[in-house]
Write a protein that holds these residues in place. Structure first.
Motif, PDB file in Angstrom:
ATOM      1  N   ILE A 250       0.838  -1.202   0.000  1.00 16.98           N
ATOM      2  CA  ILE A 250       0.000   0.000   0.000  1.00 16.98           C
ATOM      3  C   ILE A 250       0.872   1.251   0.000  1.00 16.98           C
ATOM      4  O   ILE A 250       0.625   2.193  -0.762  1.00 16.98           O
ATOM      5  CB  ILE A 250      -0.969  -0.020   1.193  1.00 16.98           C
ATOM      6  N   ARG A 251       1.904   1.268   0.837  1.00 12.85           N
ATOM      7  CA  ARG A 251       2.801   2.435   0.870  1.00 12.85           C
ATOM      8  C   ARG A 251       3.479   2.653  -0.480  1.00 12.85           C
ATOM      9  O   ARG A 251       3.609   3.786  -0.946  1.00 12.85           O
ATOM     10  CB  ARG A 251       3.847   2.271   1.968  1.00 12.85           C
ATOM     11  N   ASN A 252       3.924   1.576  -1.113  1.00 15.97           N
ATOM     12  CA  ASN A 252       4.555   1.699  -2.429  1.00 15.97           C
ATOM     13  C   ASN A 252       3.577   2.263  -3.449  1.00 15.97           C
ATOM     14  O   ASN A 252       3.946   3.105  -4.275  1.00 15.97           O
ATOM     15  CB  ASN A 252       5.099   0.350  -2.898  1.00 15.97           C
ATOM     16  N   GLN A 253       2.337   1.810  -3.403  1.00 17.91           N
ATOM     17  CA  GLN A 253       1.325   2.306  -4.346  1.00 17.91           C
ATOM     18  C   GLN A 253       1.022   3.780  -4.071  1.00 17.91           C
ATOM     19  O   GLN A 253       0.879   4.574  -5.003  1.00 17.91           O
ATOM     20  CB  GLN A 253       0.055   1.455  -4.235  1.00 17.91           C
ATOM     21  N   LEU A 254       0.938   4.157  -2.810  1.00 20.34           N
ATOM     22  CA  LEU A 254       0.709   5.562  -2.465  1.00 20.34           C
ATOM     23  C   LEU A 254       1.879   6.433  -2.912  1.00 20.34           C
ATOM     24  O   LEU A 254       1.678   7.563  -3.373  1.00 20.34           O
ATOM     25  CB  LEU A 254       0.465   5.714  -0.965  1.00 20.34           C
ATOM     26  N   ASP A 255       3.111   5.935  -2.767  1.00 24.31           N
ATOM     27  CA  ASP A 255       4.275   6.678  -3.243  1.00 24.31           C
ATOM     28  C   ASP A 255       4.209   6.892  -4.749  1.00 24.31           C
ATOM     29  O   ASP A 255       4.582   7.951  -5.249  1.00 24.31           O
ATOM     30  CB  ASP A 255       5.571   5.948  -2.881  1.00 24.31           C
ATOM     31  N   THR A 256       3.726   5.894  -5.465  1.00 18.92           N
ATOM     32  CA  THR A 256       3.594   5.997  -6.918  1.00 18.92           C
ATOM     33  C   THR A 256       2.663   7.146  -7.304  1.00 18.92           C
ATOM     34  O   THR A 256       2.884   7.830  -8.301  1.00 18.92           O
ATOM     35  CB  THR A 256       3.049   4.672  -7.500  1.00 18.92           C
ATOM     36  N   HIS A 257       1.632   7.362  -6.503  1.00 20.24           N
ATOM     37  CA  HIS A 257       0.641   8.403  -6.798  1.00 20.24           C
ATOM     38  C   HIS A 257       0.814   9.625  -5.906  1.00 20.24           C
ATOM     39  O   HIS A 257      -0.096  10.445  -5.790  1.00 20.24           O
ATOM     40  CB  HIS A 257      -0.772   7.828  -6.623  1.00 20.24           C
ATOM     41  N   GLY A 258       1.978   9.776  -5.288  1.00 20.18           N
ATOM     42  CA  GLY A 258       2.221  10.847  -4.332  1.00 20.18           C
ATOM     43  C   GLY A 258       1.964  12.236  -4.874  1.00 20.18           C
ATOM     44  O   GLY A 258       1.350  13.075  -4.206  1.00 20.18           O
TER      45      GLY A 258
END
Length: 138
Positions: free
Chosen positions: A49-57
């Motif tokens: 989830i954190r990686n996905q959120l970073d992708t859309h930061g």
């Protein structure tokens, strides 16, 4: 037992969610856990989830700016709300993260000072305050 005392209130700093996964995906996660890449399933899911959120930061940041929302933890104390009430101002809560209304805030004070609440994340307040503001929570 007379010497037992509460050191601090235990408050959650996270929200529990439930997801449904297919057996193959779950097996692949279990394999990565077994091989030591992650300590457990939750660790894998939080990391994903954190990686996905970073992708859309950048998109999240721009949206927060466009909606003039606050990011993170925002506390609303009785003193804050009483000051707003004294100034005749109405608060519109817009938070991405966690918004907390202190437990000593009365439903009457909340109704007098909070015009709307938009929280993307979680809202913590007493059941009475949440009920009083239910038509203002979006």
């Amino acid at each position: 037992m007379g010497n037992v005392r509460l050191l601090r209130d235990k408050s959650n700093d996270s929200e529990k969610i439930t997801i449904n996964l297919g057996y193959v995906d779950l097996g692949r996660i279990d394999l990565l856990v077994q091989e030591g890449f992650y300590s457990n399933r939750s660790d894998f899911i939080r990391t994903a989830i954190r990686n996905q959120l970073d992708t859309h930061g950048e998109a999240v940041t721009k949206t927060i700016e466009r909606h003039t929302m606050e990011l993170g933890l925002r506390d609303y104390s009785r003193a804050n709300l009483e000051a707003l009430q004294a100034a005749g101002e109405i608060l519109h809560v817009r938070v991405v993260g966690l918004a907390r209304i202190d437990s000593d805030v009365t439903p009457e004070l909340a109704l007098a000072t909070i015009g709307s609440i938009t929280v993307l994340g979680a809202l913590q307040a007493s059941a009475e305050v949440k009920k009083a503001l239910s038509d203002r929570i979006r």
